[in-house]
Design a protein around this motif. Structure first.
Motif, mmCIF file in Angstrom:
data_model
loop_
_atom_site.group_PDB
_atom_site.id
_atom_site.type_symbol
_atom_site.label_atom_id
_atom_site.label_comp_id
_atom_site.label_asym_id
_atom_site.label_seq_id
_atom_site.Cartn_x
_atom_site.Cartn_y
_atom_site.Cartn_z
ATOM 1 N N ALA A 148 43.178 94.225 -24.639
ATOM 2 C CA ALA A 148 44.720 94.674 -24.729
ATOM 3 C C ALA A 148 45.780 93.574 -24.442
ATOM 4 C CB ALA A 148 44.870 95.963 -23.856
ATOM 5 N N LEU A 149 46.650 93.717 -25.148
ATOM 6 C CA LEU A 149 48.000 93.092 -24.805
ATOM 7 C C LEU A 149 49.093 93.985 -24.360
ATOM 8 C CD1 LEU A 149 48.260 90.824 -27.939
ATOM 9 C CD2 LEU A 149 47.146 89.997 -25.865
ATOM 10 N N ILE A 150 49.878 93.647 -23.784
ATOM 11 C CA ILE A 150 50.987 94.555 -23.192
ATOM 12 C C ILE A 150 52.411 94.051 -24.057
ATOM 13 C CG2 ILE A 150 52.612 95.180 -21.347
ATOM 14 C CD1 ILE A 150 49.778 96.097 -21.245
ATOM 15 N N GLY A 151 52.923 94.891 -24.804
ATOM 16 C CA GLY A 151 54.109 94.970 -25.659
ATOM 17 C C GLY A 151 55.510 94.625 -24.986
ATOM 18 N N HIS A 152 56.408 93.562 -25.297
ATOM 19 C CA HIS A 152 57.535 93.551 -24.769
ATOM 20 C C HIS A 152 58.496 94.849 -25.128
ATOM 21 C CE1 HIS A 152 61.053 90.266 -24.539
ATOM 22 N NE2 HIS A 152 61.128 91.164 -23.366
ATOM 23 N N SER A 153 58.444 95.509 -26.323
ATOM 24 C CA SER A 153 59.140 96.549 -26.652
ATOM 25 C C SER A 153 59.007 97.453 -25.859
ATOM 26 C CB SER A 153 59.123 96.990 -28.053
ATOM 27 O OG SER A 153 59.815 95.909 -29.076
ATOM 28 N N ALA A 154 57.770 97.894 -25.423
ATOM 29 C CA ALA A 154 57.327 98.983 -24.553
ATOM 30 C C ALA A 154 57.906 98.562 -23.131
ATOM 31 C CB ALA A 154 55.721 98.892 -24.434
ATOM 32 N N LEU A 155 57.836 97.353 -22.688
ATOM 33 C CA LEU A 155 58.301 96.961 -21.280
ATOM 34 C C LEU A 155 59.799 97.253 -21.407
ATOM 35 C CD1 LEU A 155 56.417 93.503 -20.870
ATOM 36 C CD2 LEU A 155 56.139 95.616 -19.445
ATOM 37 N N ARG A 156 60.527 96.731 -22.324
ATOM 38 C CA ARG A 156 62.160 97.038 -22.525
ATOM 39 C C ARG A 156 62.601 98.398 -22.491
ATOM 40 N NH1 ARG A 156 65.743 94.508 -25.665
ATOM 41 N NH2 ARG A 156 66.430 92.729 -24.232
ATOM 42 N N LEU A 157 61.727 99.075 -23.360
ATOM 43 C CA LEU A 157 62.098 100.618 -23.438
ATOM 44 C C LEU A 157 61.639 101.460 -22.112
ATOM 45 C CD1 LEU A 157 60.806 101.269 -27.166
ATOM 46 C CD2 LEU A 157 63.063 101.763 -26.180
ATOM 47 N N ALA A 158 60.810 100.742 -21.484
ATOM 48 C CA ALA A 158 60.518 101.464 -20.135
ATOM 49 C C ALA A 158 61.441 101.225 -19.140
ATOM 50 C CB ALA A 158 59.105 100.968 -19.639
ATOM 51 N N VAL A 159 62.375 100.123 -19.157
ATOM 52 C CA VAL A 159 62.991 99.640 -17.890
ATOM 53 C C VAL A 159 64.513 99.635 -18.279
ATOM 54 C CG1 VAL A 159 63.447 97.469 -16.827
ATOM 55 C CG2 VAL A 159 61.146 98.239 -17.092
ATOM 56 N N MET A 160 64.638 99.198 -19.519
ATOM 57 C CA MET A 160 66.388 99.025 -19.878
ATOM 58 C C MET A 160 67.051 100.384 -20.312
ATOM 59 S SD MET A 160 65.657 95.196 -21.566
ATOM 60 C CE MET A 160 67.622 95.012 -21.737
ATOM 61 N N PRO A 161 67.963 100.725 -20.020
ATOM 62 C CA PRO A 161 69.027 101.825 -20.531
ATOM 63 C C PRO A 161 69.480 101.250 -21.917
ATOM 64 C CG PRO A 161 70.095 100.740 -18.709
ATOM 65 C CD PRO A 161 68.591 100.122 -18.603
ATOM 66 N N ASP A 162 69.727 100.070 -21.984
ATOM 67 C CA ASP A 162 70.333 99.475 -23.417
ATOM 68 C C ASP A 162 69.288 98.395 -23.685
ATOM 69 O OD1 ASP A 162 71.808 98.713 -25.455
ATOM 70 O OD2 ASP A 162 73.752 98.336 -24.384
ATOM 71 N N ILE A 163 68.801 98.545 -24.855
ATOM 72 C CA ILE A 163 67.799 97.686 -25.377
ATOM 73 C C ILE A 163 68.666 96.720 -26.353
ATOM 74 C CG2 ILE A 163 65.687 98.861 -25.105
ATOM 75 C CD1 ILE A 163 65.694 99.525 -28.010
ATOM 76 N N THR A 164 69.798 96.847 -26.546
ATOM 77 C CA THR A 164 70.517 96.080 -27.622
ATOM 78 C C THR A 164 71.342 94.685 -26.802
ATOM 79 O OG1 THR A 164 72.558 97.086 -27.388
ATOM 80 C CG2 THR A 164 71.401 98.216 -28.836
ATOM 81 N N VAL A 165 70.968 94.519 -25.576
ATOM 82 C CA VAL A 165 71.327 93.382 -24.835
ATOM 83 C C VAL A 165 70.217 92.697 -24.303
ATOM 84 C CG1 VAL A 165 73.506 94.442 -24.490
ATOM 85 C CG2 VAL A 165 71.636 94.616 -22.803
#
Length: 486
Positions: A148-165
């Motif tokens: 298994a790899l861990i996905g950067h999008s999954a990390l960002r969506l778990a942590v960041m309220p705004d993923i457009t920055v």
């Protein structure tokens, strides 16, 4: 004969054409297995002891179980653990979590945004930690192994309220803690999908900063690059620079030169990657088809190559049809048709066959299916990738010999991902094995009829247990989470 121990084996396979996964010439020989480990390998007549099970493989090739270097099987290994689309191809290990998309560590209260919806709906995302996901795999015990790899999008969506920055230092630290937890509990690395809107706002500094957490645990970095079209060369430079900065080996996902105007540019990209690989560990995976597949995207819409719909929520009746025909039937342009079909998935015939062959032939390329098991009408790569390489490209086209084909899906892949006890037939390696018919192995899945099981795979063993049999012999699921040195 090379033997690990002299105790009575559970299995002895005799008279096989042994293709050991290293790329070395094949030979007629014998293999003994005890428990989940290969205990002896040698030429015919050198394993003197009888096994509890004696199998004559005359006329068959015996290879290490195939390792699918690029999958999106994160959820299907739990929901359909028999994993027939993969194990029927001889696959014994799948690498999940590619393209920045993984089930861990994000959870959703509403439907996941693209491309996260490629793994399922909100209910599919139920693992806040990697330890939770590892426990689920152990409980289900799928038919195949999971790396298994861990996905950067999954990390960002778990942590960041705004993923457009770009992520702040505090957000990077939180994502880093999640990566550390995953690596400590058995992940083999991480991935980005800088092509996707959930990941595109991350710059090279953010990627490198997170990669350092993975580097501390000797993990790998796989990337669906920011651009595989006109800016493919620049994206290669970015990918290599961030991997170097982080101190991680680099895997370029599904390397291609997409779009008609870019056909032929592998004559530029492949020498460039090969030169860079002299200074830093770089490999790439490739699927043996000239079409790709992902969400239906407005920015990918074109009439310069065919685009087939693989699923559509509002218009399921359009599944398996081409966008130009749908638009013509509706009396609209392809862009309006695309909007009406959403949310949806598509198959894009965006590559040139000569480019595909050049990428397949590279010494740096591993085989990965990139199949999407949740699509209603999936790309045929889900069911056909590995037999297609063995049958069509190796045997029929003669792109490379059978030993090279097997190496690209076994020993090379195991080395790249650090799976040191997989990918070769040798004493002490885990008994992941596949027996197949070299003269008949092949894919049957097509773009029109993609759910077709391949032919020529006789049986598959996973961790010493018979896990697939073409003749209907009893099988057992014996897959596990695999990681470095396991």
């Amino acid at each position: 004969m090379f033997s690990q121990q002299d105790s009575k084996p559970d299995w002895v396979f005799r008279n096989a054409r042994i293709i050991d996964g290293t790329g070395a010439p094949s030979y007629l020989g014998e293999v003994a297995v005890r428990g989940d480990v290969i205990t002896a390998v040698g030429p015919v007549g050198t394993i003197l002891e009888q096994g509890t099970n004696e199998i004559d493989l005359a006329g068959l090739a015996l290879a290490p179980g195939f390792i699918d270097a690029h999958t999106h099987d994160d959820r299907i290994v739990l929901d359909a653990p028999d994993m027939l689309p993969k194990i029927s191809q001889g696959v014994t290990t799948v690498v999940v979590g590619n393209c920045g998309i993984s089930l861990v560590p994000v959870q959703f209260s509403s439907e996941p945004p693209p491309p996260m919806n490629l793994l399922g709906n909100a209910a599919s995302y139920q693992f806040p930690t990697f330890a939770d996901y590892a426990a689920a795999i152990a409980s289900v015990k799928p038919a195949i192994n999971v790396a298994a790899l861990i996905g950067h999008s999954a990390l960002r969506l778990a942590v960041m309220p705004d993923i457009t920055v770009k992520a702040t230092d505090a957000e990077i630290a939180r994502m880093g803690d999640m990566l550390t937890e995953a690596m400590e509990n058995g992940a083999v690395g991480w991935s980005t999908g800088l092509f996707y809107p959930t990941n595109a706002a991350a710059d090279a500094d953010e990627v490198a900063a997170l990669g350092r957490y993975v580097s501390e645990h000797a993990g790998v970095y796989a990337t669906h690059m920011r651009n595989e079209f006109e800016n493919v060369l620049e994206s290669i430079d970015e990918s290599v620079a961030t991997a170097k900065n982080a101190g991680t080996p680099l895997i370029i996902s599904h390397h291609k030169c997409a779009g008609v105007e870019n056909w032929g540019r592998t004559e530029q990209t492949l020498p460039k990657i090969a030169a860079l690989a002299e200074e830093h560990p770089i490999n790439f995976d490739v699927y043996p088809y000239s079409a790709g597949s992902t969400n239906l995207r407005a920015d990918l819409m074109t009439d310069t190559y065919p685009i087939m719909i693989s699923w559509s929520e509002p218009h399921p009746e359009m599944t398996g049809r081409y966008i130009v025909d749908i638009a013509d039937e509706w009396g609209v342009d392809i862009h309006t048709a695309t909007s009406r079909l959403q949310p949806a998935g598509a198959i894009y015939f965006q590559m040139d066959e000569d480019d595909v062959r050049r990428v397949l032939s590279s010494d740096l390329s591993m085989i990965g299916s990139d199949g999407l098991p949740h699509d209603v009408h999936p790309h045929p790569r889900l069911w056909g990738t590995f037999p297609r390489v063995l049958g069509h490209y190796s045997r029929d086209v003669g792109l490379f010999n059978l030993e090279t084909a097997v190496h690209k899906m076994t020993g090379l892949t195991a080395k790249v991902f650090g799976l040191t006890r997989r990918g070769e037939i040798a004493p002490g390696k885990f008994a992941d094995l596949v027996a197949f018919h070299p003269d008949t192995v092949g894919d049957l899945a097509t773009y029109e009829s993609p759910l077709q099981q391949s032919v020529g795979i006789d049986w598959v063993m996973v961790n010493g247990a018979l896990s697939f049999s073409a003749n209907g012999a009893p099988t057992t699921r014996a897959g596990r989470l695999v990681h470095r040195d396991n």
